[in-house]
Design an enzyme around this catalytic site. Structure first.
Site, mmCIF file in Angstrom:
data_model
loop_
_atom_site.group_PDB
_atom_site.id
_atom_site.type_symbol
_atom_site.label_atom_id
_atom_site.label_comp_id
_atom_site.label_asym_id
_atom_site.label_seq_id
_atom_site.Cartn_x
_atom_site.Cartn_y
_atom_site.Cartn_z
ATOM 1 N N TYR A 16 12.437 2.452 -2.141
ATOM 2 C CA TYR A 16 11.719 3.719 -2.004
ATOM 3 C C TYR A 16 12.725 4.846 -2.172
ATOM 4 O O TYR A 16 13.878 4.731 -1.743
ATOM 5 C CB TYR A 16 11.089 3.836 -0.611
ATOM 6 N N ARG A 52 9.644 7.137 5.878
ATOM 7 C CA ARG A 52 9.432 8.550 6.236
ATOM 8 C C ARG A 52 10.047 8.896 7.592
ATOM 9 O O ARG A 52 10.519 10.024 7.786
ATOM 10 C CB ARG A 52 7.939 8.878 6.202
ATOM 11 N N ASP A 66 0.504 5.378 1.216
ATOM 12 C CA ASP A 66 -0.373 6.314 1.921
ATOM 13 C C ASP A 66 -0.842 7.453 1.022
ATOM 14 O O ASP A 66 -0.282 7.668 -0.055
ATOM 15 C CB ASP A 66 0.393 6.932 3.097
ATOM 16 N N ARG A 104 0.853 -1.179 0.000
ATOM 17 C CA ARG A 104 0.000 0.000 0.000
ATOM 18 C C ARG A 104 0.889 1.230 0.000
ATOM 19 O O ARG A 104 2.000 1.190 0.503
ATOM 20 C CB ARG A 104 -0.851 0.038 1.267
#
Lengths: 240, 240
Positions: A104, A191, A46, A44
């Protein structure tokens, strides 16, 4: 494989009364095939997070030829979602369970004046960051560790051990990229890593603090969660 | 100097009940100074057109120091409008009348699959364009010409003679840039030039047709107006 500008979506996963990537793709598939198709993504993302190489799979009885799928799907999708490639896979393949490596990338716009053409894709931090200190700090994260300190305190997953293969910090003009590769990432993990590295880059923390934070297994020890808009799911790989 | 992502604005110029770049900047100036300030831009841009180096001037009695203006203005503006620099100018300076050279750049995404991170800033054309043919065609436009064929038929300006210094066609990965420099451009002129060059790149027109189109002084001879979103006002210069 699908790329998307996540700015205007409430994340990847279908949610009632929300516009999501999965919802848009499933609606497009329904219009094309008449079937009710549920897609499974590699992970997933966000709200506000982007993707360059998200992978999903689905089953269909449709007779649309393989080499037409990309074109017909893109015709049904908004400009902010782009199918990059379509492959036929065996019925055993699973986009999420079979992932071996995820990458990422987080984009920081470190210019005194932000680049307006990155305003949706980068977090602007005005004060110059010490990239060398961020690199030193990042080294502590590489390897197999319990990343409890680097995931949202809300995370329900029991096993918080993950293997991070690489955390690179690269400068490119006024932009700084933080590139994380691993076998999987916990909720908000990239993050929080970026938010902590930024505090190192600002001189608020020593690079070696990252070791203490990891060992402490406590979310409160790490830095702030960096804003969603700088994050892009770059690539997933199904080979080690 | 101001940069903006024009996607969500109804162009530069103030219009009743519309969100415009000029309107946002004037509202920010009002909040900062209490004065009713009207800004003058170097030129208007249409809805959806972007800017990297738009210049505007205004008069104020405010005591805000020169070196604070950029910061305080950016704090009042949305992320899609960024003040890049602020200078004090003589009362004779006029952002529009004093312009000597304008540069516009048009971005074509010529990939088989569009780059989703350019979906707001480039026009996607799937079929591969013949860049060399576009360059040959572009050469006919350089110089002092009557550009009636390359401006909107609605244009009311009497004098349609402009001097184009340069039209470059540059390839960069899957992107093609059309770069136009001149002493001024008529309404829709760059977008009609690009639309016509694209038809040359697609093999629908011969490069030398550009000469005939110019001499014909008739908008119907030229190609389609390329979409606004690919266009960026790149730079204006006040020196020859």
């Amino acid at each position: 494989m699908v790329a998307y500008d996540g700015t205007d979506f409430s994340g990847f996963q279908v949610q009632p009364d929300q516009v999501t990537i999965q919802g848009e793709i499933e609606a497009a598939l329904h219009r094309l095939t008449g079937e009710t198709i549920q897609i499974s993504g590699s992970g997933r993302t966000d709200a506000g997070v982007h993707a360059r190489g998200q992978v999903f799979h689905f089953d269909t009885k449709s007779g649309i030829p393989l080499d037409k799928w990309r074109f017909v799907l893109n015709n049904q999708l908004p400009d902010s979602i782009v199918i990059r490639s379509v492959e036929e896979v065996s019925s055993e393949f699973h986009a999420r369970f079979d992932v071996k490596v995820k990458e990422y990338r987080y984009c920081i716009d470190n210019g005194a004046v932000p680049d307006v053409f990155r305003h949706r894709y980068a977090d602007h931090i005005r004060s110059p960051l010490d990239v060398e200190a961020m690199r030193q700090a990042a080294r502590h994260l590489v390897g197999r560790h319990d990343f409890t300190s680097f995931c949202s305190a809300k995370t329900v997953v029991e096993d918080k051990v993950r293997t991070v293969y690489d955390v690179r910090v690269e400068s490119e003009g006024q932009v700084i990229w933080v590139i994380c590769r691993g076998n999987g990432f916990l909720y908000n993990m990239v993050r929080i890593i970026v938010g902590t590295l930024v505090e190192v880059g600002q001189g608020k923390r020593h690079p070696d603090e990252l070791r203490t934070i990891l060992l402490g297994r406590n979310r409160e020890l790490a830095g702030k969660t960096a804003p969603a808009k700088g994050l892009t799911m770059w690539e997933v790989s199904y080979e080690e």
